[in-house]
Write an enzyme that holds these catalytic residues in place. Structure first.
Site, mmCIF file in Angstrom:
data_model
loop_
_atom_site.group_PDB
_atom_site.id
_atom_site.type_symbol
_atom_site.label_atom_id
_atom_site.label_comp_id
_atom_site.label_asym_id
_atom_site.label_seq_id
_atom_site.Cartn_x
_atom_site.Cartn_y
_atom_site.Cartn_z
ATOM 1 N N ASP A 97 2.474 -5.947 1.171
ATOM 2 C CA ASP A 97 1.719 -5.271 2.226
ATOM 3 C C ASP A 97 1.916 -3.763 2.290
ATOM 4 O O ASP A 97 1.489 -3.123 3.259
ATOM 5 C CB ASP A 97 2.084 -5.876 3.584
ATOM 6 C CG ASP A 97 3.568 -5.754 3.897
ATOM 7 O OD1 ASP A 97 4.360 -5.479 2.974
ATOM 8 O OD2 ASP A 97 3.937 -5.926 5.068
ATOM 9 N N GLU A 98 2.523 -3.165 1.288
ATOM 10 C CA GLU A 98 2.694 -1.713 1.345
ATOM 11 C C GLU A 98 2.862 -1.116 -0.050
ATOM 12 O O GLU A 98 3.175 -1.803 -1.015
ATOM 13 C CB GLU A 98 3.882 -1.331 2.229
ATOM 14 C CG GLU A 98 5.233 -1.794 1.700
ATOM 15 C CD GLU A 98 6.392 -1.308 2.561
ATOM 16 O OE1 GLU A 98 6.455 -0.084 2.843
ATOM 17 O OE2 GLU A 98 7.233 -2.142 2.942
#
Length: 352
Positions: A99-100
């Protein structure tokens, strides 16, 4: 040429996917969890619920909490969609989790009227294609971009244009805000009357290294000033070194577990030292008698080989595991390795 680095962070990623796919969850405090909270949505966070907390403890804080069992295959597929979208911008990307990631937009940003416009377009594009929100930070390096992305969550953005802006923003923030400062290290610093990031500025690099060791001293000196020379490792192969052991009899007491964790850590760390490498990622593996396996990892921006720091990271990961008995296998692995001889930081340019 000054670098321009973007860090994007999906907002409550697992929980947001479940809410998107199940509208009935919207505006209700909910977590994605098995026995331990993986992700809490923002409604749940208002009750003090956070990741790595047991669901039992979370339920005490919020009796009407909605618990959704994780669907990691679905989250992985969603992550691949996001990765493919980001790769249409540039290949200079370092994905550090589902997610990043960090993006070097030094060349790309020239095509836009402003950094603000780019960040807004980036967020809107992700939302348009996935129905999920992300927060964006733009800075002069990875550490400033990472901190910037956390300032206006969720679905927000923040920009540091230079070191001066970063220093001014960070000076009155708690020292724990600096990446690399964990709970134990924070207590040590507090005893020395260092509570805020700005408190570090009265010390020279040599003084900090003398007080806290080379790795920790460097982290404090550099990060408090917004200095980070580490590159976005977009084409770097993944390397790892570690150790694991399978036990003839399951570990069933806390004393046994603590002892074996220390033993396996020392073996893994010795191998890291022999490789003459620094590491950014500590990963643990636990397998139970029923063959169920749990893996967890922690990634930091700056590479290190400080034994105490890495052991603290490993312990933090093990402490997130709810079931701590009937364990048949323990493993610790260091990933994202960098040869010590090619470290990017150059301290001979600093003036104390």
């Amino acid at each position: 040429m000054d670098r321009v680095i973007l860090h994007y962070d999906m907002d409550a990623f697992y929980a947001s996917i479940e809410i998107r796919d199940n509208p009935k969850y919207k505006n209700r405090p909910m977590v994605v969890a098995g026995g331990v909270v993986t992700t809490a949505n923002y409604e749940a966070r208002k009750y003090g619920i956070h990741s790595a907390m047991s669901t039992f403890e979370a339920k005490k804080l919020c009796p009407n909490l909605l618990i959704v069992f994780p669907n990691k295959e679905k989250y992985f597929k969603e992550s691949q969609i996001i990765h493919n979208l980001v790769l249409k911008i540039t290949h200079k990307i370092e994905f550090i989790a589902l997610d990043e990631g960090y993006i070097d937009i030094t060349d790309v940003i020239k095509k836009f009227s402003s950094k603000e416009k780019f960040a807004k377009t980036f967020r809107e594009r992700i939302f348009k294609h996935t129905g999920l929100t992300c927060s964006v930070g733009i800075g002069i390096n990875k550490i400033s971009a990472k901190i910037a992305s956390d300032i206006n969550k969720p679905f927000g953005q923040y920009i540091f244009n230079n070191e001066e802006e970063f220093i001014e923003y960070m000076k009155d923030k708690k020292i724990r805000k600096l990446q690399g400062v964990g709970e134990k290290f924070e207590k040590i610093l507090n005893k020395d009357n260092i509570f805020l990031v700005g408190d570090i500025h009265k010390f020279s690099l040599k003084e900090l290294i003398k007080k806290y060791g080379k790795s920790r001293g460097e982290i404090l000196y550099l990060y408090s000033r917004g200095i980070d020379h580490s590159p976005v490792d977009y084409d770097k192969p993944i390397h790892s070194v570690g150790a694991e052991n399978t036990y003839s009899f399951p570990l069933n007491t806390e004393e046994e577990l603590i002892k074996k964790i220390e033993e396996i850590y020392n073996i893994a760390y010795d191998r890291l030292k022999k490789k003459n490498c620094l590491t950014k990622t500590v990963s643990i593996k636990v397998k139970y008698s029923d063959r169920k396996t749990i893996s967890k990892a922690k990634t930091t921006t700056i590479a290190t080989n400080n034994k105490d720091t890495l052991f603290e990271y490993a312990n933090e990961l093990f402490n997130e595991i709810e079931k701590r008995n009937d364990i048949k296998l323990l493993g610790i692995t260091f990933k994202n390795l960098t040869e010590f001889s090619i470290r990017q930081l150059s301290f001979n340019l600093f003036k104390d």
